[in-house]
Scaffold this motif. Sequence first.
Motif, short mmCIF file in Angstrom:
data_model
loop_
_atom_site.label_atom_id
_atom_site.label_comp_id
_atom_site.label_asym_id
_atom_site.label_seq_id
_atom_site.Cartn_x
_atom_site.Cartn_y
_atom_site.Cartn_z
N ASN A 114 0.88 -0.98 0.06
CA ASN A 114 0.45 0.30 -0.22
C ASN A 114 0.72 1.51 -0.51
OD1 ASN A 114 -1.96 2.33 0.25
ND2 ASN A 114 -2.62 1.39 2.07
N LEU A 115 0.67 1.96 -1.24
CA LEU A 115 1.57 3.51 -1.37
C LEU A 115 0.76 4.18 -1.53
CD1 LEU A 115 4.93 1.68 -3.33
CD2 LEU A 115 4.58 1.99 -0.63
N SER A 116 -0.36 3.98 -1.37
CA SER A 116 -1.30 5.27 -1.49
C SER A 116 -1.81 6.00 -0.77
CB SER A 116 -2.72 4.21 -1.96
OG SER A 116 -3.86 3.57 -0.22
N ARG A 117 -1.47 5.73 0.72
CA ARG A 117 -1.68 7.23 1.69
C ARG A 117 0.05 7.37 2.16
NH1 ARG A 117 -5.11 4.90 6.26
NH2 ARG A 117 -5.92 7.60 6.29
N ALA A 118 0.17 9.31 2.16
CA ALA A 118 1.62 9.16 2.50
C ALA A 118 0.99 10.02 3.83
CB ALA A 118 1.68 10.81 1.73
N VAL A 119 1.57 8.47 4.85
CA VAL A 119 2.02 8.52 6.32
C VAL A 119 3.16 7.96 6.66
CG1 VAL A 119 -0.27 7.96 6.23
CG2 VAL A 119 1.49 6.34 6.40
N PRO A 120 3.33 8.93 7.78
CA PRO A 120 4.28 8.80 8.37
C PRO A 120 5.35 7.13 8.77
CG PRO A 120 3.58 9.34 10.16
CD PRO A 120 1.88 9.55 8.63
N ASP A 121 6.58 7.13 9.02
CA ASP A 121 7.05 6.15 9.35
C ASP A 121 7.17 5.89 11.36
OD1 ASP A 121 8.53 3.76 10.17
OD2 ASP A 121 10.39 4.01 8.79
N PRO A 122 6.12 5.11 11.61
CA PRO A 122 6.13 5.23 12.90
C PRO A 122 7.77 5.11 13.35
CG PRO A 122 4.73 3.33 12.62
CD PRO A 122 5.61 4.54 11.24
N GLY A 385 8.09 16.69 -6.37
CA GLY A 385 7.81 16.25 -5.59
C GLY A 385 8.94 16.83 -4.44
N VAL A 386 9.03 18.16 -4.36
CA VAL A 386 10.31 18.18 -3.42
C VAL A 386 10.62 18.71 -1.61
CG1 VAL A 386 11.09 20.10 -5.34
CG2 VAL A 386 9.54 20.96 -3.73
N ASP A 387 8.86 18.06 -0.76
CA ASP A 387 9.12 18.04 0.22
C ASP A 387 8.11 16.97 0.29
OD1 ASP A 387 9.95 18.05 2.94
OD2 ASP A 387 8.14 20.21 2.70
N GLY A 388 7.52 16.62 1.60
CA GLY A 388 7.19 15.65 1.92
C GLY A 388 6.46 14.21 1.82
N LEU A 389 6.14 13.20 1.76
CA LEU A 389 5.80 11.87 2.10
C LEU A 389 5.72 11.15 0.85
CD1 LEU A 389 4.43 11.89 5.79
CD2 LEU A 389 6.65 12.15 5.35
N ALA A 390 5.26 11.58 -0.35
CA ALA A 390 5.38 11.12 -2.07
C ALA A 390 5.91 11.87 -2.82
CB ALA A 390 3.13 11.62 -1.75
N ILE A 391 5.36 11.32 -3.94
CA ILE A 391 6.63 11.88 -4.73
C ILE A 391 5.14 11.56 -6.61
CG2 ILE A 391 8.74 11.27 -4.83
CD1 ILE A 391 8.45 8.68 -6.95
N TRP A 392 4.79 12.63 -7.12
CA TRP A 392 3.71 12.64 -8.60
C TRP A 392 4.90 12.56 -9.93
CZ3 TRP A 392 -0.69 13.67 -6.68
CH2 TRP A 392 -0.87 14.04 -5.79
N VAL A 393 4.19 10.81 -10.54
CA VAL A 393 4.35 10.55 -11.61
C VAL A 393 3.22 10.93 -12.76
CG1 VAL A 393 5.32 8.82 -12.71
CG2 VAL A 393 5.69 8.80 -10.51
N ILE A 427 -0.20 10.28 -11.04
CA ILE A 427 -0.24 8.96 -9.95
C ILE A 427 0.36 9.68 -8.84
CG2 ILE A 427 -1.23 7.21 -11.05
CD1 ILE A 427 1.44 5.79 -11.00
N ARG A 428 -0.07 9.10 -7.92
CA ARG A 428 0.74 9.56 -6.05
C ARG A 428 1.49 8.35 -5.70
NH1 ARG A 428 -1.76 12.31 -1.06
NH2 ARG A 428 -2.00 10.01 -0.65
N VAL A 429 2.71 8.43 -5.64
CA VAL A 429 3.03 7.30 -4.68
C VAL A 429 3.94 7.35 -3.44
CG1 VAL A 429 5.22 5.54 -5.03
CG2 VAL A 429 4.12 6.53 -7.02
N ALA A 430 3.29 6.75 -2.04
CA ALA A 430 4.02 7.52 -0.81
C ALA A 430 5.67 6.70 -0.86
CB ALA A 430 2.72 6.56 -0.31
N THR A 431 6.37 7.88 -0.23
CA THR A 431 7.17 7.40 -0.07
C THR A 431 7.33 8.08 1.77
OG1 THR A 431 7.97 9.59 0.11
CG2 THR A 431 8.01 8.25 -1.92
N GLY A 432 6.76 7.33 2.99
CA GLY A 432 6.84 7.89 3.99
C GLY A 432 7.76 6.34 4.55
N ILE A 433 6.69 5.55 4.52
CA ILE A 433 6.88 4.08 4.80
C ILE A 433 8.22 3.25 3.89
CG2 ILE A 433 6.72 2.20 5.28
CD1 ILE A 433 5.28 3.89 7.38
N PRO A 434 9.42 2.62 4.48
CA PRO A 434 10.45 1.85 3.60
C PRO A 434 9.65 1.20 2.34
CG PRO A 434 10.96 1.70 5.94
CD PRO A 434 9.51 2.56 5.67
N ILE A 435 9.92 1.35 0.96
CA ILE A 435 9.57 0.40 -0.06
C ILE A 435 10.14 -0.79 0.32
CG2 ILE A 435 8.85 0.79 -2.71
CD1 ILE A 435 8.26 3.57 -2.22
#
Length: 452
Positions: A114-122, A385-393, A427-435
Amino acid sequence: MAEDVPPQDGPAVSSAWLAEQVTEASAAGIAATIARLVRHGELAPQTRLPTVRALASRLDVSPATVSAAWATLRKQRVVAGGGRQGTWVLGGLAVPRPARYENISRLWPNQTLNLSRAVPDPALLPNLAPAFEHALRDPEVHSYDVVSISGPLRAAAEHTWPFRTDNWMTVNGGYEGLLLLMRTTVVPGEHVAIEDPATPRLLDILDNVGARAVPVATDADGPIPASLRDALRLDPVAFVYEPRSSSYLGASVTPGRRDELAALLAGTDTLVVEDDGLGELSAFDYHGVAELLPEQSVLVRSYSKSHSPDLRLGVMAGATEPIERVRVYRQFGSGWTSRLLQNALAWLLEDEAARSTVAAARTTYQERREHLAGLLAARGVPSAGVDGLAIWVPVRSEPEALLVLASHGVAVAGASASWTRPAPPVIRVATGIPIPDADRVADAIALAVQAR
């Protein structure tokens, strides 16, 4: 007698029968009758209702009265349709729902990435144990006194707040702050200017309060002044935007752009609402309009991504009247936000170790974002995407790209829910959690961008 039901296939009820069920021939009474019949199963899904004129004639009321009842029921998703196509029952009574934001991840197989939500890594969030130990020492714990913000949290937040104000409020997260501000500011049908694209949840909130969204185009420096000037011609009651690290592309307002926007907004009755969703995690300094127009603005800052989503805390401060309206409205429900949570956050904001943890997380998120962008660039796939928890493609077709990635067991978000008008597919790909196996994911995205 006016035509009872437009000619369509399927079950229908006559105006004579429905009129007999109505005990109060007002818009509210008619709507309540339909709702009761649906709740009791006497009106099944897809049942067609009489025309407005036919039922109005039976009840000896104006067509406008029946139209108002139908509008209420449509808003609550009890019925659908209207005009020449007729009106029909949707099903059981529904509650308003955030249609754009509501996540379907509960329906996905467990193995879906699930890379649909730009959430922080606990693993990158501060340790809450010492914060709660400190908060429990507060002598005001267990008090029923209603406070807009605890003393410790106000003192801690003021250290990094970009402007001086005496009006403060804590809420249960940034989006609750936006919902409360819109709920207490907007009369259904009024215009609200928003940056375009906006977050899906904001668009859902505007639908919920009956606002009419007016899009304001954006670029890398934030909302475009000429577009805001056009929007202001509609006299919007509010202008909502992200002053830094926007959810779309991570754009941040520059000092020059802030000055241009403030010059347009000064002297208007438009409330400026700033959504600082990334908060302390932002890599950019704040240069929002509220710095120059504090009595016309409310800054809403979330601490969920930086300190913990389970703190459920946002702080908002600024103009007197909007904050007071929210304070009064909250007395219908929670009244105030837990002092334990507030004082735990206050301790975290001033603790050196916690501040270091947030700074380290900011760096790690940047590295993760840049790592995936680099893998995509090596495959000839551009991203932003220069900041935040996701990139846009950018993709050729959003639905097809989502489908291709789903076939590879990867879920991402489409950007279409963020726009109020047609826009290039992204599309937006979340990068906050390790992939895990990021190369495999990059390969799948490289295939997805080609789908059409």
